[in-house]
Motif scaffolding. Structure first.
Motif, mmCIF file in Angstrom:
data_model
loop_
_atom_site.group_PDB
_atom_site.id
_atom_site.type_symbol
_atom_site.label_atom_id
_atom_site.label_comp_id
_atom_site.label_asym_id
_atom_site.label_seq_id
_atom_site.Cartn_x
_atom_site.Cartn_y
_atom_site.Cartn_z
ATOM 1 N N THR A 254 37.446 -91.959 -39.275
ATOM 2 C CA THR A 254 38.737 -92.601 -39.525
ATOM 3 C C THR A 254 39.470 -91.876 -40.652
ATOM 4 O O THR A 254 38.856 -91.278 -41.545
ATOM 5 N N THR A 302 38.534 -85.693 -40.023
ATOM 6 C CA THR A 302 38.341 -86.358 -38.743
ATOM 7 C C THR A 302 38.206 -85.288 -37.662
ATOM 8 O O THR A 302 38.215 -84.087 -37.948
ATOM 9 N N ARG A 363 31.247 -99.126 -34.711
ATOM 10 C CA ARG A 363 32.165 -98.118 -34.162
ATOM 11 C C ARG A 363 31.851 -97.857 -32.695
ATOM 12 O O ARG A 363 32.755 -97.763 -31.861
#
Length: 479
Positions: A254, A302, A363
């Protein structure tokens, strides 16, 4: 005086632009295939020089080669590098100004561009598509870069990928008779099932298949179970400290985590920056330049930093968050050791129950649930679709209908007559649960007690090479 052969001219151009005297196998084979105007499926490990394989043939021909690329950051990196070599390359994406887009389309109409990078969505946007269909715009070929994204995202999050198979025939209908438009798909991470999906969706015609094993003997793989969020940070910091002054990458899932970790590490004396798709193009370029120049030791990033970034001396890669697919994992560890020298890749993962640190479990559940909801919405939309139609009309009625059409296409219940008109058919429903299976695969890998490389090779279809393998340099082999 001897006259240079066409291949000698190719080699001369290669040396003139990139400075190398000879190709690395199988670069020469791929380049010959593309120059012969044949379809191709190329599976080569990261660091194998895939980009040169389609960039060089494009530069040797008049007209444009379209490069379908999944990420804006990846397009910017590749085009910037080509422009620094004074080569006729451009990109089209949503972050450009209207003036920049008009300039590029004008160059396209004048056949000035040799390489044009764009996403599937941009390719199929009205103004770009109309320009490409002009009879005088010469198109030499279509390259699908990072082709595993078609499989990973095409059924749900990026449904435009599913329409690419109708691009060639439609473009050819607008071009002079005899025009050839070969398609080549390039990826480092596609298992046999994904390779077949890529060939089917793109409608490749007797493609030349060139496949290399993903095995990288200089990459030392390890997985470490962490029990608490504090323990995760501490283990990451110890791993970084074990590589003082060496270039590396920390992968997170994230943007928020990227920013928070960078802010936590800086006061401790680390030379670090956060990198994600939310940054401006200028900031991303600055961070990349500082990292490659050594002014920044490592980047907390990311997946926006996962494809196409070329730093040969990366000595370590740390997955602070475990990835959601093996393809993603192989892509990202492949940033390490591109110079052929040893590099360490460590993945941190919550203990299986997730009681004390539920980050990975939550997640994975989020991605699975998002996939399930998208497919559920698509199934409801399917009931209201007409037997034939235009995608723009369908989207006016429901903005999420593109996912329904992509799902029908993956189930062989829909044919794209061209990239915009569909026709429903009676077909065979494909097996569900692709995303769930992908997550299960990464879990099986992370908690396996077998040789890490053997497990990866089996998953990517290299069973003969994997048979009885003990790499000797992963954490399980060392134990």
């Amino acid at each position: 005086m001897a006259i240079a052969t066409p291949w000698q001219q190719v080699e001369a151009r290669f040396k003139d632009v990139w400075g190398y005297d000879s190709f690395r196998p199988p670069q020469d084979d791929v380049i010959r295939t593309l120059l012969d105007k044949k379809d191709a499926l190329i599976v080569m490990p990261t660091g194998g020089g895939k980009s040169i394989c389609f960039q060089l043939p494009a530069l040797l021909q008049r007209g444009v080669t379209l490069v379908i690329s999944p990420l804006v950051a990846l397009m910017e990196d590749q085009v910037q590098e080509l422009k620094q070599r004074h080569l006729a390359a451009e990109r089209l994406h949503s972050a450009l100004t209207p003036f920049e887009k008009r300039q590029t389309l004008q160059k396209l109409q004048q056949n000035w561009i040799r390489l044009l990078y764009l996403s599937p969505e941009t390719l199929l946007s009205r103004r770009v598509w109309e320009t490409l269909c002009l009879p005088d715009v010469q198109i030499n070929g279509l390259i699908l870069d990072e082709a595993h994204c078609l499989v990973q995202w095409g059924d749900t999050f990026r449904p435009s990928y599913r329409r690419l198979g109708a691009v060639r025939s439609t473009l050819l209908s607008h071009k002079p008779r005899g025009t050839k438009l070969p398609i080549a798909a390039f990826t480092a991470t596609a298992n046999p099932a994904a390779q077949q999906t890529i060939c089917n969706v793109l409608r490749l015609q007797q493609p030349k298949e060139i496949k290399l094993s993903p095995y990288r003997p200089n990459l030392n793989l390890a997985v470490k179970v962490v029990w608490t969020p504090r323990g995760r940070r501490r283990t990451m910091r110890q791993f970084i400290q074990a590589h003082p002054g060496q270039a590396g990458l920390v992968y997170v899932r994230t943007r928020k985590t990227a920013e928070e970790l960078a802010q936590w590490l800086k006061p401790q004396g680390f030379s670090v920056e956060a990198y994600h798709a939310g940054l401006t193009s200028g900031n991303r370029r600055r961070i990349e330049a500082d990292w490659i120049a050594g002014d920044c030791q490592f980047v907390v990033c990311t997946s926006a930093f996962g494809m196409g970034i070329n730093h040969p001396r990366v000595r370590w890669v740390c997955h602070f968050h475990a990835p959601s697919t093996l393809s993603e994992y192989v892509q990202e560890i492949g940033r390490g050791g591109r110079d052929g020298k040893p590099a360490d890749a460590l993945t941190l993962v919550s203990e299986p129950t997730g009681w004390l640190d539920s980050a990975d479990k939550k997640r994975w559940q989020f991605f699975s649930e998002s996939e399930r909801k998208l497919k559920q919405e698509a199934q409801q939309l399917i009931k209201s679709l007409s037997a034939t139609g235009h995608i723009d009309q369908v989207l006016q009625q429901n903005g999420k209908a593109a996912t329904a059409l992509a799902l029908l296409h993956s189930q062989q219940k829909l044919i794209w007559e061209d990239p915009f008109h569909y026709r429903l058919t009676e077909g065979t429903t494909s097996k569900p649960g692709k995303i769930y299976n992908s997550i299960q695969e990464i879990k099986d890998y992370l908690f396996s007690r077998k040789c890490r490389w053997q497990t990866l090779l089996v998953q990517f279809g290299c069973t003969a090479e994997a048979n009885g393998m003990q790499c000797g340099h992963c954490d399980t082999c060392k134990k």
